[in-house]
Design an enzyme around this catalytic site. Structure first.
Site, PDB file in Angstrom:
ATOM      1  N   LYS A  75       0.758  -1.245  -0.072  1.00 35.61           N
ATOM      2  CA  LYS A  75      -0.019  -0.017  -0.199  1.00 35.61           C
ATOM      3  C   LYS A  75       0.929   1.315   0.139  1.00 35.61           C
ATOM      4  CE  LYS A  75      -4.079   2.080   2.471  1.00 35.61           C
ATOM      5  NZ  LYS A  75      -4.948   1.635   3.762  1.00 35.61           N
ATOM      6  N   SER A 150      -9.875   1.635   2.631  1.00 38.28           N
ATOM      7  CA  SER A 150      -8.926   2.331   1.909  1.00 38.28           C
ATOM      8  C   SER A 150      -7.960   1.645   1.364  1.00 38.28           C
ATOM      9  CB  SER A 150      -8.258   3.626   2.762  1.00 38.28           C
ATOM     10  OG  SER A 150      -7.401   3.004   3.812  1.00 38.28           O
ATOM     11  N   SER A 174     -10.076  -0.880   6.881  1.00 39.05           N
ATOM     12  CA  SER A 174      -9.546  -0.673   5.480  1.00 39.05           C
ATOM     13  C   SER A 174      -8.855  -1.880   4.884  1.00 39.05           C
ATOM     14  CB  SER A 174      -8.481   0.600   5.393  1.00 39.05           C
ATOM     15  OG  SER A 174      -9.132   1.861   5.355  1.00 39.05           O
TER      16      SER A 174
HETATM   17  N1  GLN Z   1     -13.439   3.478   6.107  1.00 34.55           N
HETATM   18  C1  GLN Z   1     -12.599   4.152   7.240  1.00 34.55           C
HETATM   19  C2  GLN Z   1     -12.385   5.568   7.285  1.00 34.55           C
HETATM   20  O1  GLN Z   1     -12.768   6.148   6.198  1.00 34.55           O
HETATM   21  C3  GLN Z   1     -11.428   3.204   7.403  1.00 34.55           C
HETATM   22  C4  GLN Z   1     -10.435   3.770   7.124  1.00 34.55           C
HETATM   23  C5  GLN Z   1      -9.109   2.997   7.376  1.00 34.55           C
HETATM   24  O2  GLN Z   1      -9.248   1.979   7.978  1.00 34.55           O
HETATM   25  N2  GLN Z   1      -8.023   3.306   7.215  1.00 34.55           N
HETATM   26  O3  GLN Z   1     -11.755   6.183   8.051  1.00 34.55           O
END
Ligand code: GLN
Length: 476
Positions: A75, A150, A174
């Site tokens: 990532k 994400s 995410s």
């Molecule tokens: N969807 C969550 C957010 O928008 C998770 C983000 C994450 O785990 N980086 O914050």
């Protein structure tokens, strides 16, 4: 034989008995990626040359290391020395990492091969991969749909067999949620299991480096390689992850001795029809195989999303203050004063979701709001931790759908942040409490489906993996 269809553990076996050369494997995955990624957009940058050179050098050696010769995608918020680390943002578009993150050092020690960096929601803020400065990632199982986020690029690349293994970060889901949307496995270890050193912080008390693969055995393999205590991250701890050396039958036998909790609040919740059906079917599958199902209470679950977004935005607004045009990345050179330079750089360098969260986080940390929001969120965090502690006195693991909704079409929810945030309600509680959790597909076929999330208590990662492996075995 299509090399790219093989799991990492199968590739390892074929390297060990000299059926395949590392360079053949690396080339196969790179070629597949070149063929298909223009439609998926899962990578932000590549290091094909470096990967092929490393593969050639490994061809000359006897296999050693857990990840020997396995192609891996990273990532784009995890530092790999000499490669870009953009966080899918404009502000870091040209920023190159100057050192390896701790987890990358371990990948290198174990002879893994890094193919490239993977697309993501900007600064890991989002659940659909639509906030990336480099454009959305498309779900490989249906290109009109989001892959989740994400870590959408990490999920899409594994699901479409451009790499057998990838790393993501999971702050509020995410890794588990995109794994669910892309029909692969996503494992978030207990907080502290993998060092955060070299990972761009979103929210320090929630962030966890996490892993993707196409089966449970493979996520255990890659996680076992990167999970080490690290003196450069004082929140890291020693929680070794074991590789899976037992069979499906062994794991299923074990699962039958356990109690699986299903929260009443989740049973009663509104979900997409496919999710509801998959959840009920999974509960029945377990019951029909002699597993005891126990209804439990997670009474403070209703506070999870609000608690998460307050803590996450507060920490994120503070973390992102380091991107000011001075230390890293973009700088506005036309500004006439230091303050103007900060303002212009940040105005230009951050996307709308990042700005929204910085504003929100700064507001709730301001002197007169801190008590109303941040302090209360910390109290609610304790309530949730206690709910889990109570639940784990009665059951060994908790089963919930990974997401209440199925992957939606790109563009449909992006202007409705509250809707997007609410879709995180089954993943964020785990980060709030620091537990471990895993998302496993609920179908045997590689098609869009609702992933099932198993949650275990803090540091019970090896037990969780065995449970998940048993479930995978039952679904198969
Ligand atoms: N969807 C969550 C957010 O928008 C998770 C983000 C994450 O785990 N980086 O914050």
């Amino acid at each position: 034989m299509d090399i790219t269809n093989l799991k990492a553990w199968q590739l390892k076996e074929k390297i060990a008995n000299k059926e395949l050369k590392v360079s053949e494997i690396t080339e196969a995955f790179i070629n597949r990626s070149k063929d298909i990624d223009k439609d998926i957009n899962s990578f932000t940058s590549h290091d094909y040359e470096g990967a092929l050179a490393k593969a050639k050098s490994l061809d000359e050696k006897e296999p050693s290391g857990k990840l020997f010769g396995l192609p891996i995608g990273i990532k784009d918020n995890i530092s790999v020395k000499g490669m870009k680390n953009t966080c899918a943002s404009k502000i870091l578009e040209n920023y190159e990492a100057v050192f390896d993150a701790n987890c990358i050092e371990h990948i290198n020690e174990e002879n893994g091969i890094i193919i490239g960096k993977l697309n993501m929601d900007q600064f890991a803020m989002g659940g659909s991969n639509e906030t990336s400065y480099f454009g959305p990632v498309h779900n490989p199982l249906d290109l009109k749909r989001v892959p989740g986020g994400s870590s959408g690029g990490s999920a899409a690349a594994v699901s479409s067999r451009q790499v057998p293994l990838s790393l993501g970060t999971d702050t509020g889901g995410s890794v588990r949620q995109p794994a669910s949307y892309c029909a692969c496995v996503g494992f978030k270890p207990s907080y502290g299991t993998v060092s955060r050193n070299g990972v761009v912080s979103l929210s320090n008390t929630l962030d966890q480096v996490s892993t993707f693969a196409n089966d449970v055995k493979d996520v255990a393999l890659i996680t076992s390689a990167i999970a080490h205590k690290d003196h450069r991250d004082l929140t890291s701890l020693s929680n070794p992850i074991d590789e899976i050396t037992y069979t499906y039958d062994d794991a299923i036998k074990y699962l039958k001795t356990l109690k699986v909790g299903v929260p009443k609040e989740v049973l009663a919740d509104e979900k997409d029809d496919e999710v509801e059906k998959a959840y009920r079917d999974s509960i029945d599958l377990l019951k029909n195989n002699g597993v005891e199902i126990v209804e439990i209470d997670l009474k403070d679950l209703k506070y999870a999303v609000a608690t998460y977004y307050i803590i996450m935005n507060a920490e994120a607004s503070s973390n992102l203050s380091r991107f000011d045009g001075v230390k890293y990345g973009l700088r506005d050179f036309d500004a006439e004063s230091l303050e103007e330079m900060y303002i212009k750089t940040r105005a230009e360098g951050f996307g709308p979701e990042v700005k929204r969260r910085i504003l929100f986080g700064t507001y709730i940390l301001s002197q007169d709001k801190d008590r109303d929001y941040f302090q209360n969120a910390l109290k609610a965090r304790t309530l949730l931790i206690n709910d889990f502690k109570q639940a784990f006195k009665m059951v060994d693991t908790i089963l919930v759908p990974t997401s209440p909704i199925m992957p939606f079409e790109i563009g449909t929810n992006i202007n409705d942040p509250i809707k997007m945030y609410n879709a995180d309600k089954y993943t964020v509680p785990v980060n709030i409490a620091g537990n471990c959790a895993i998302s496993v597909p609920s179908t045997k076929e590689h098609i869009l489906n609702s992933g099932m999330e198993f949650i275990c208590d803090n540091l019970e990662d090896n037990k969780l993996l065995k449970i998940a492996y048993a479930y995978e075995g039952l679904v198969k």
